[in-house]
Design a protein around this motif. Structure first.
Motif, short mmCIF file in Angstrom:
data_model
loop_
_atom_site.label_atom_id
_atom_site.label_comp_id
_atom_site.label_asym_id
_atom_site.label_seq_id
_atom_site.Cartn_x
_atom_site.Cartn_y
_atom_site.Cartn_z
N PRO A 1 0.87 -1.29 0.05
CA PRO A 1 0.07 0.14 0.04
C PRO A 1 0.77 1.26 0.02
O PRO A 1 1.89 1.28 0.67
N HIS B 1 -0.65 3.59 4.64
CA HIS B 1 -1.08 2.71 5.58
C HIS B 1 -1.38 3.27 6.85
O HIS B 1 -0.51 4.03 7.57
N ASP C 1 -6.02 1.10 4.31
CA ASP C 1 -4.63 1.27 3.29
C ASP C 1 -5.49 1.95 1.79
O ASP C 1 -6.30 1.68 1.57
#
Lengths: 249, 252
Positions: A4, A7, A27
């Motif tokens: 991601p 996050h 995310d």
């Protein structure tokens, strides 16, 4: 499976004894357009300020960037607000150039880029005008160009079309999707419009108020490019109803 | 264009009409010279070398412009410091509003005790009276700047100097100029009052000197000179405003 770009895990924020956000976790993948939707007072703008690095979180984890998509907090954030907030003493081109000036980016290159971006947002030919000569929608387009001029990885938008009339807003939604596709940025888009959130987002994060908390986070599986008639599709309605229910409506 | 020309003509006509009325009043009314001199007698006073006009104009001009510049720099700098710290502003602003209530003229005797007399204390006098309107309007102008704009600069880790030069100063400029216009008028009054209270040169000092001998033409000329100095300062402020502030952003 890439990692991601944003996050958030268990993010908390209080102002004095007012709890602005309790436990926000979600995310955002690189290149996503994530809609943050919720009523006023649910901490959406606070969350944006945390992402912009303007306020620290009081708890939890905030991580932006990944090995494949590095993030420099001092130059990789672009911001768009509800009001265009153009500097009224600067011409449109010079307004767009503001972030480049602050970062000390080379002038000629930045000007070239600013011109290109004004073209991208549909404002070619308005470079030498002053903000008051443009309509509200056009000013907001210039503000979007300004948020992109320093080529940030992340663009944060705080109800950017909230002050526009309904028709202009629909039009700007389509424009934003086009700009997002062409510019290839990760965008976090705050709105209190449920239909807008579902229509724009590859992902919708739902926040509720009193106390402010995160209620849902889902991927919107609608094809791109999105078109206005998708709003009448059954799946669009399902997503919208899901958000309405969470917000107790 | 035509109406602009017309307005100028009317403005000049009004000034000429005043001088003509003055002349007629003195001439027809047979007003004694020591009560009110004619325009001619007043102009004649200007041609007398013993009044040392240019030296006195230079002194008073230095006091006005010096005090005014000091007030401008200090007023803007203080207001800027307040924009950085809410605590600082909450602490000092009410105090400054109270201090603003002091009739600055009443400080004159104190200023003489502290700084003797001369150009410097009179500049201080002009400063003390001109600084408040500039400070208060600048602070107001800085408060009016949208906080999101400051966020935008901060999100790019812009420096305070960039914040000031790119956002705060140009944003507050219309307000600063409205304070500067008020301050310009007050600075002239401050310098002259300073000279009245204690000085050994300057146009105000000259007025006191010639008052003793009922030399009214010289007093008239001195008042005109003081007024012209004020007009030069005010004119410069207007010119700067015209150059720096977009027309649609000007505050009356």
């Amino acid at each position: 499976m890439s990692r991601p770009f944003i996050h958030l895990a268990g993010v908390r924020k209080t102002y004095g004894d007012h709890l602005a956000i309790s436990d926000a976790s979600f995310d955002v993948m690189p290149g996503e357009l994530a809609s943050l939707v919720g009523p006023s007072g649910c901490g959406k703008s606070t969350l944006l300020k945390i992402l912009a690095g303007l306020h620290p979180a009081d708890g939890g984890e905030v991580r932006i960037g990944s090995p494949s998509h590095p993030f420099d907090p001092s130059r990789d954030v672009g911001m768009v607000f509800q009001a265009p907030l153009l500097l009224k003493w600067r011409r449109i081109l010079d307004n767009v150039l503001l972030p480049a000036e602050i970062l000390g980016l080379p002038g000629a290159e930045s000007r070239e880029r600013a011109r290109h971006l004004l073209q991208l947002v549909g404002l070619a030919g308005n470079e030498a005008k002053y903000p008051y000569e443009l309509s509200g929608g056009m000013q907001q387009r210039a503000a979007i160009a300004r948020a992109l001029v320093h080529d940030p990885k992340l663009v944060l938008m705080d109800e950017p079309f909230g002050a526009l009339d309904a028709l202009t807003r629909e039009k700007m939604n389509l424009e934003l999707l086009r700009i997002w596709k062409e510019a290839g940025k990760t965008i976090v888009f705050v709105t209190h419009g449920i239909s807008e959130a579902v229509f724009l987002g590859t992902r919708v994060v739902v926040l509720t108020a009193g106390p402010a908390r995160m209620a849902d986070n889902f991927v919107v599986d609608l094809p791109h490019p999105r078109t206005l008639d998708m709003k009448t599709h059954e799946r669009f309605g399902d997503y919208a109803r899901r958000v309405y229910r969470l917000l107790g409506m | 264009m035509n109406s602009k020309l017309g307005r100028w003509t009317l403005a000049i006509l009004a000034h000429v009409a005043l001088i003509v009325a003055w002349y007629l009043f003195v001439r027809i009314g047979n007003v004694p010279r020591f009560v009110m001199p004619s325009p001619g007698a007043t102009l004649d006073a200007f041609l007398q070398p013993n009044y040392d006009w240019w030296a006195n104009i230079a002194v008073t001009g230095t006091e006005i412009f010096g005090g005014y510049l000091l007030a401008l720099v200090a007023g803007v700098a203080l207001a800027l410091a307040f924009s950085w710290s809410k605590t600082l502003e909450a602490f000092f602003m009410p105090l400054l509003v109270s201090l603003n209530m002091i009739p600055k003229v009443a400080l004159g005797p104190l200023i003489i005790v502290w700084f003797k007399y001369g150009v410097f204390p009179n500049s201080i006098m002009a400063f003390s009276i001109a600084v408040f309107p500039i400070l208060l309007t600048t602070a107001r102008g800085l408060r009016e700047i949208e906080p999101e704009l400051l966020d935008l600069v901060r999100s790019l880790r812009g420096s305070r100097w960039q914040l000031f030069t790119k956002i705060q100063l140009p944003g507050a400029l219309p307000y600063i100029f409205s304070g500067m216009k008020v301050g310009a008028i007050l600075a002239v009054a401050g310098a002259i009052v300073g000279e009245f209270l204690g000085s050994d040169k300057g146009l105000g000092y000259l007025m006191l000197q010639v008052q003793v001998t009922l030399d009214t033409p010289a007093m008239f000329m001195a008042v005109i000179m003081i007024t012209l100095l004020g007009m030069v300062l005010y004119g410069l402020v207007l010119l700067l405003e015209r150059l720096l502030v977009a027309r649609d952003a000007r505050v009356a």
